[in-house]
Design a protein around this motif. Structure first.
Motif, PDB file in Angstrom:
ATOM      1  N   LEU A   1       0.827  -1.207   0.000  1.00  0.00           N
ATOM      2  CA  LEU A   1       0.000   0.000   0.000  1.00  0.00           C
ATOM      3  C   LEU A   1       0.858   1.252   0.000  1.00  0.00           C
ATOM      4  CD1 LEU A   1      -2.759   1.372   0.220  1.00  0.00           C
ATOM      5  CD2 LEU A   1      -2.605   1.115   2.700  1.00  0.00           C
ATOM      6  N   PHE A   2       1.926   1.264   0.804  1.00  0.00           N
ATOM      7  CA  PHE A   2       2.799   2.432   0.848  1.00  0.00           C
ATOM      8  C   PHE A   2       3.509   2.641  -0.490  1.00  0.00           C
ATOM      9  CE2 PHE A   2       3.064   1.540   5.609  1.00  0.00           C
ATOM     10  CZ  PHE A   2       2.081   2.475   5.889  1.00  0.00           C
ATOM     11  N   LEU A   3       3.938   1.556  -1.128  1.00  0.00           N
ATOM     12  CA  LEU A   3       4.594   1.688  -2.429  1.00  0.00           C
ATOM     13  C   LEU A   3       3.626   2.245  -3.474  1.00  0.00           C
ATOM     14  CD1 LEU A   3       6.742  -1.580  -2.589  1.00  0.00           C
ATOM     15  CD2 LEU A   3       7.552   0.773  -2.300  1.00  0.00           C
ATOM     16  N   LEU A   4       2.392   1.753  -3.461  1.00  0.00           N
ATOM     17  CA  LEU A   4       1.395   2.287  -4.401  1.00  0.00           C
ATOM     18  C   LEU A   4       1.130   3.764  -4.139  1.00  0.00           C
ATOM     19  CD1 LEU A   4      -1.199  -0.639  -4.564  1.00  0.00           C
ATOM     20  CD2 LEU A   4       0.383   0.096  -6.354  1.00  0.00           C
ATOM     21  N   THR A   5       1.120   4.133  -2.865  1.00  0.00           N
ATOM     22  CA  THR A   5       0.918   5.537  -2.526  1.00  0.00           C
ATOM     23  C   THR A   5       2.057   6.398  -3.048  1.00  0.00           C
ATOM     24  OG1 THR A   5      -0.304   4.908  -0.520  1.00  0.00           O
ATOM     25  CG2 THR A   5       0.556   7.161  -0.628  1.00  0.00           C
ATOM     26  N   LEU A   6       3.295   5.907  -2.893  1.00  0.00           N
ATOM     27  CA  LEU A   6       4.451   6.667  -3.356  1.00  0.00           C
ATOM     28  C   LEU A   6       4.489   6.763  -4.870  1.00  0.00           C
ATOM     29  CD1 LEU A   6       7.297   5.397  -0.983  1.00  0.00           C
ATOM     30  CD2 LEU A   6       6.159   7.609  -0.945  1.00  0.00           C
TER      31      LEU A   6
ATOM     32  N   ALA B   1       5.704  16.853   1.110  1.00  0.00           N
ATOM     33  CA  ALA B   1       4.857  16.577   2.273  1.00  0.00           C
ATOM     34  C   ALA B   1       4.234  15.187   2.184  1.00  0.00           C
ATOM     35  CB  ALA B   1       3.763  17.642   2.384  1.00  0.00           C
ATOM     36  N   GLY B   2       3.779  14.799   0.979  1.00  0.00           N
ATOM     37  CA  GLY B   2       3.206  13.461   0.814  1.00  0.00           C
ATOM     38  C   GLY B   2       4.227  12.372   1.068  1.00  0.00           C
ATOM     39  N   LEU B   3       5.457  12.578   0.583  1.00  0.00           N
ATOM     40  CA  LEU B   3       6.517  11.600   0.821  1.00  0.00           C
ATOM     41  C   LEU B   3       6.824  11.476   2.307  1.00  0.00           C
ATOM     42  CD1 LEU B   3       8.748   9.728  -0.268  1.00  0.00           C
ATOM     43  CD2 LEU B   3      10.189  11.742  -0.527  1.00  0.00           C
ATOM     44  N   ALA B   4       6.919  12.621   2.981  1.00  0.00           N
ATOM     45  CA  ALA B   4       7.218  12.599   4.411  1.00  0.00           C
ATOM     46  C   ALA B   4       6.102  11.915   5.202  1.00  0.00           C
ATOM     47  CB  ALA B   4       7.441  14.022   4.918  1.00  0.00           C
ATOM     48  N   LEU B   5       4.844  12.224   4.881  1.00  0.00           N
ATOM     49  CA  LEU B   5       3.719  11.620   5.600  1.00  0.00           C
ATOM     50  C   LEU B   5       3.655  10.112   5.354  1.00  0.00           C
ATOM     51  CD1 LEU B   5       0.916  14.292   5.041  1.00  0.00           C
ATOM     52  CD2 LEU B   5       2.128  13.765   7.168  1.00  0.00           C
TER      53      LEU B   5
ATOM     54  N   CYS C   1       6.181   8.056   4.546  1.00  0.00           N
ATOM     55  CA  CYS C   1       7.286   7.407   5.266  1.00  0.00           C
ATOM     56  C   CYS C   1       7.027   7.390   6.762  1.00  0.00           C
ATOM     57  CB  CYS C   1       8.596   8.131   4.953  1.00  0.00           C
ATOM     58  SG  CYS C   1       9.162   7.955   3.248  1.00  0.00           S
ATOM     59  N   ALA C   2       6.456   8.480   7.293  1.00  0.00           N
ATOM     60  CA  ALA C   2       6.146   8.511   8.724  1.00  0.00           C
ATOM     61  C   ALA C   2       5.076   7.475   9.073  1.00  0.00           C
ATOM     62  CB  ALA C   2       5.685   9.905   9.128  1.00  0.00           C
ATOM     63  N   ALA C   3       4.058   7.341   8.214  1.00  0.00           N
ATOM     64  CA  ALA C   3       3.013   6.354   8.469  1.00  0.00           C
ATOM     65  C   ALA C   3       3.578   4.941   8.412  1.00  0.00           C
ATOM     66  CB  ALA C   3       1.893   6.511   7.440  1.00  0.00           C
ATOM     67  N   GLN C   4       4.440   4.671   7.446  1.00  0.00           N
ATOM     68  CA  GLN C   4       5.051   3.349   7.357  1.00  0.00           C
ATOM     69  C   GLN C   4       5.880   3.040   8.598  1.00  0.00           C
ATOM     70  OE1 GLN C   4       7.898   2.858   4.225  1.00  0.00           O
ATOM     71  NE2 GLN C   4       7.677   0.646   4.176  1.00  0.00           N
ATOM     72  N   SER C   5       6.624   4.038   9.067  1.00  0.00           N
ATOM     73  CA  SER C   5       7.448   3.837  10.262  1.00  0.00           C
ATOM     74  C   SER C   5       6.582   3.572  11.494  1.00  0.00           C
ATOM     75  CB  SER C   5       8.330   5.066  10.487  1.00  0.00           C
ATOM     76  OG  SER C   5       9.111   4.925  11.654  1.00  0.00           O
ATOM     77  N   ARG C   6       5.471   4.299  11.630  1.00  0.00           N
ATOM     78  CA  ARG C   6       4.591   4.093  12.782  1.00  0.00           C
ATOM     79  C   ARG C   6       3.941   2.709  12.750  1.00  0.00           C
ATOM     80  NH1 ARG C   6       3.018   8.515  15.800  1.00  0.00           N
ATOM     81  NH2 ARG C   6       1.041   7.490  16.281  1.00  0.00           N
ATOM     82  N   VAL C   7       3.531   2.268  11.560  1.00  0.00           N
ATOM     83  CA  VAL C   7       2.932   0.929  11.455  1.00  0.00           C
ATOM     84  C   VAL C   7       3.948  -0.133  11.818  1.00  0.00           C
ATOM     85  CG1 VAL C   7       2.005  -0.750   9.813  1.00  0.00           C
ATOM     86  CG2 VAL C   7       1.175   1.597   9.789  1.00  0.00           C
ATOM     87  N   ARG C   8       5.179   0.009  11.309  1.00  0.00           N
ATOM     88  CA  ARG C   8       6.204  -0.985  11.609  1.00  0.00           C
ATOM     89  C   ARG C   8       6.517  -1.025  13.100  1.00  0.00           C
ATOM     90  NH1 ARG C   8       9.698   0.853   8.534  1.00  0.00           N
ATOM     91  NH2 ARG C   8      11.013   1.943  10.045  1.00  0.00           N
ATOM     92  N   ARG C   9       6.605   0.149  13.737  1.00  0.00           N
ATOM     93  CA  ARG C   9       6.877   0.164  15.177  1.00  0.00           C
ATOM     94  C   ARG C   9       5.738  -0.470  15.964  1.00  0.00           C
ATOM     95  NH1 ARG C   9       8.943   5.477  14.208  1.00  0.00           N
ATOM     96  NH2 ARG C   9       7.003   6.374  15.015  1.00  0.00           N
ATOM     97  N   ALA C  10       4.496  -0.194  15.543  1.00  0.00           N
ATOM     98  CA  ALA C  10       3.350  -0.782  16.236  1.00  0.00           C
ATOM     99  C   ALA C  10       3.361  -2.312  16.102  1.00  0.00           C
ATOM    100  CB  ALA C  10       2.051  -0.214  15.682  1.00  0.00           C
ATOM    101  N   LEU C  11       3.656  -2.809  14.908  1.00  0.00           N
ATOM    102  CA  LEU C  11       3.730  -4.258  14.714  1.00  0.00           C
ATOM    103  C   LEU C  11       4.880  -4.859  15.510  1.00  0.00           C
ATOM    104  CD1 LEU C  11       3.033  -4.470  10.874  1.00  0.00           C
ATOM    105  CD2 LEU C  11       1.477  -5.092  12.724  1.00  0.00           C
ATOM    106  N   ASP C  12       6.010  -4.170  15.556  1.00  0.00           N
ATOM    107  CA  ASP C  12       7.151  -4.683  16.336  1.00  0.00           C
ATOM    108  C   ASP C  12       6.813  -4.744  17.817  1.00  0.00           C
ATOM    109  OD1 ASP C  12       8.711  -5.067  14.121  1.00  0.00           O
ATOM    110  OD2 ASP C  12       9.773  -3.146  14.291  1.00  0.00           O
ATOM    111  N   ARG C  13       6.107  -3.726  18.319  1.00  0.00           N
ATOM    112  CA  ARG C  13       5.722  -3.772  19.738  1.00  0.00           C
ATOM    113  C   ARG C  13       4.829  -4.966  20.011  1.00  0.00           C
ATOM    114  NH1 ARG C  13       5.280   1.960  19.178  1.00  0.00           N
ATOM    115  NH2 ARG C  13       3.050   1.745  18.778  1.00  0.00           N
ATOM    116  N   GLY C  14       3.895  -5.265  19.098  1.00  0.00           N
ATOM    117  CA  GLY C  14       3.050  -6.437  19.270  1.00  0.00           C
ATOM    118  C   GLY C  14       3.849  -7.728  19.235  1.00  0.00           C
ATOM    119  N   ARG C  15       4.827  -7.822  18.319  1.00  0.00           N
ATOM    120  CA  ARG C  15       5.665  -9.019  18.249  1.00  0.00           C
ATOM    121  C   ARG C  15       6.461  -9.204  19.537  1.00  0.00           C
ATOM    122  NH1 ARG C  15       7.300  -6.748  12.833  1.00  0.00           N
ATOM    123  NH2 ARG C  15       5.942  -7.729  11.285  1.00  0.00           N
ATOM    124  N   TYR C  16       7.081  -8.122  20.028  1.00  0.00           N
ATOM    125  CA  TYR C  16       7.872  -8.228  21.256  1.00  0.00           C
ATOM    126  C   TYR C  16       7.002  -8.634  22.439  1.00  0.00           C
ATOM    127  CZ  TYR C  16      11.417  -5.737  18.538  1.00  0.00           C
ATOM    128  OH  TYR C  16      12.323  -5.363  17.580  1.00  0.00           O
TER     129      TYR C  16
END
Length: 203
Positions: free
Chosen positions: A39-44, A162-166, A168-183
């Motif tokens: 989804l993030f790649l399609l957005t970019l 701004a779209g690129l920054a948003l 990338c920030a959304a992708q980073s937040r999703v990854r961190r949230a998933l990592d917290r769940g895994r840990y």
């Protein structure tokens, strides 16, 4: 005649579950992260350029309307310098601009005066062209179509950044949230397995 039974294909085959994308080692969070990455790649690739071009086009159209409005409301008249520019007449740095008082006569015969920007090297009595509005007041020159294009490109570039920054920030937040769940799941599973694995439950 084959005395060794039916022939079997020899080679390395992946298990059917893995071939169908049902790897038992692949967690639900891994599947979510894969879909989010797509989804993030399609957005970019599609979303950010489309949004940037749309915003750039809207900004260009808006600025172009301003250009047309200014061109319709302003016109040039010939005025006369009422004084020498502050730096003196016909200096060596002639191409520079200066502020000087000018006088001109309007279409109704009324006399006007004001301070305008004039080219260096002029002197009192020289004719200069100035911009005035419908009321006869001095105004700056109307914006040009190139200004509208510049505004459009600049706004589009800012929107893309701004779209690129948003994204990338959304992708980073999703990854961190998933990592917290895994840990958290790993920690819970380790609390169940560790006593038996370390032998503490045999004491």
């Amino acid at each position: 005649m084959n005395t060794h039974g039916p022939r079997r294909d020899v080679g390395t085959h992946r298990p059917r579950a893995v071939a169908r994308g049902r790897n038992p080692l692949r967690r639900r969070s891994d599947r979510i992260q894969s879909w989010c990455t797509v989804l993030f790649l399609l957005t970019l690739v599609c979303g950010v350029p489309f949004a940037a071009l749309s915003v750039a086009g809207a900004a260009y159209d808006s600025q172009l309307r301003v250009v047309h409005a200014e061109e319709a409301a302003r016109h040039r008249v010939t005025a006369r310098l009422a004084e020498d520019p502050p730096d003196g007449p016909r200096g060596a740095d002639g191409p520079s601009t200066r502020q000087a008082r000018v006088r001109w006569t309007g279409p109704d015969g009324a006399r006007h005066s004001g301070v305008a920007t004039v080219t260096g090297g002029t002197r009192a009595g020289d004719a200069v062209l100035v911009w005035v509005d419908r009321a006869g007041a001095l105004v700056r020159a109307p914006a040009s179509a190139s200004t509208a294009r510049t505004v459009g490109w600049f706004t589009g570039a800012l929107s893309a950044a701004a779209g690129l920054a948003l994204t990338c920030a959304a992708q980073s937040r999703v990854r961190r949230a998933l990592d917290r769940g895994r840990y958290a799941r790993w920690e819970a599973e380790w609390k169940e397995v560790e006593p038996a694995w370390s032998g503490r439950n045999r004491r």
